[in-house]
Design a protein around this motif. Structure first.
Motif, PDB file in Angstrom:
ATOM      1  N   SER A  16     -46.685  28.077 -51.647  1.00 16.81           N
ATOM      2  CA  SER A  16     -46.987  29.105 -51.193  1.00 16.81           C
ATOM      3  C   SER A  16     -47.389  29.186 -49.473  1.00 16.81           C
ATOM      4  O   SER A  16     -47.764  28.116 -48.963  1.00 16.81           O
ATOM      5  N   THR A  18     -50.066  30.514 -48.682  1.00 19.34           N
ATOM      6  CA  THR A  18     -51.641  30.185 -48.802  1.00 19.34           C
ATOM      7  C   THR A  18     -51.663  28.791 -48.705  1.00 19.34           C
ATOM      8  O   THR A  18     -52.782  28.535 -48.061  1.00 19.34           O
ATOM      9  N   ARG A  21     -51.525  27.961 -45.042  1.00 18.58           N
ATOM     10  CA  ARG A  21     -52.755  28.417 -44.381  1.00 18.58           C
ATOM     11  C   ARG A  21     -54.105  27.727 -44.483  1.00 18.58           C
ATOM     12  O   ARG A  21     -54.846  27.595 -43.832  1.00 18.58           O
ATOM     13  N   ASN A  22     -54.088  27.410 -45.909  1.00 15.65           N
ATOM     14  CA  ASN A  22     -55.568  26.590 -46.252  1.00 15.65           C
ATOM     15  C   ASN A  22     -55.558  25.174 -45.566  1.00 15.65           C
ATOM     16  O   ASN A  22     -56.605  24.697 -45.138  1.00 15.65           O
TER      17      ASN A  22
END
Length: 71
Positions: A16, A18, A21-22
């Motif tokens: 994902s 996300t 980004r994490n």
């Protein structure tokens, strides 16, 4: 050299946005990302390699030649 967007990297790695980004802390952003004039964040080929290795997706490195980043 042009980079790939977070979505493009996520799609290639099969994770994902996300997850990408994490992984992108301030140090990573300073070294391996750029913003274009529209504010779109792109990840450099070296940044892509680091993320792929960190996420255990090293097999994807051979599937995405560096020339794919120059489009």
């Amino acid at each position: 050299m042009a980079g790939k967007t977070i979505k493009q990297v996520a799609d290639v790695l099969g994770v994902s946005k996300t997850a990408i980004r994490n992984y992108m802390d301030d140090d990573f952003r300073a070294k391996y990302t750029e913003k274009d004039d529209k504010g779109v964040i792109t990840i450099t080929p070296d940044g892509y390699k680091l993320i792929a290795l960190q996420l255990g997706r090293a097999e994807k490195l051979t599937e995405t030649p560096e020339s794919d980043f120059s489009e």
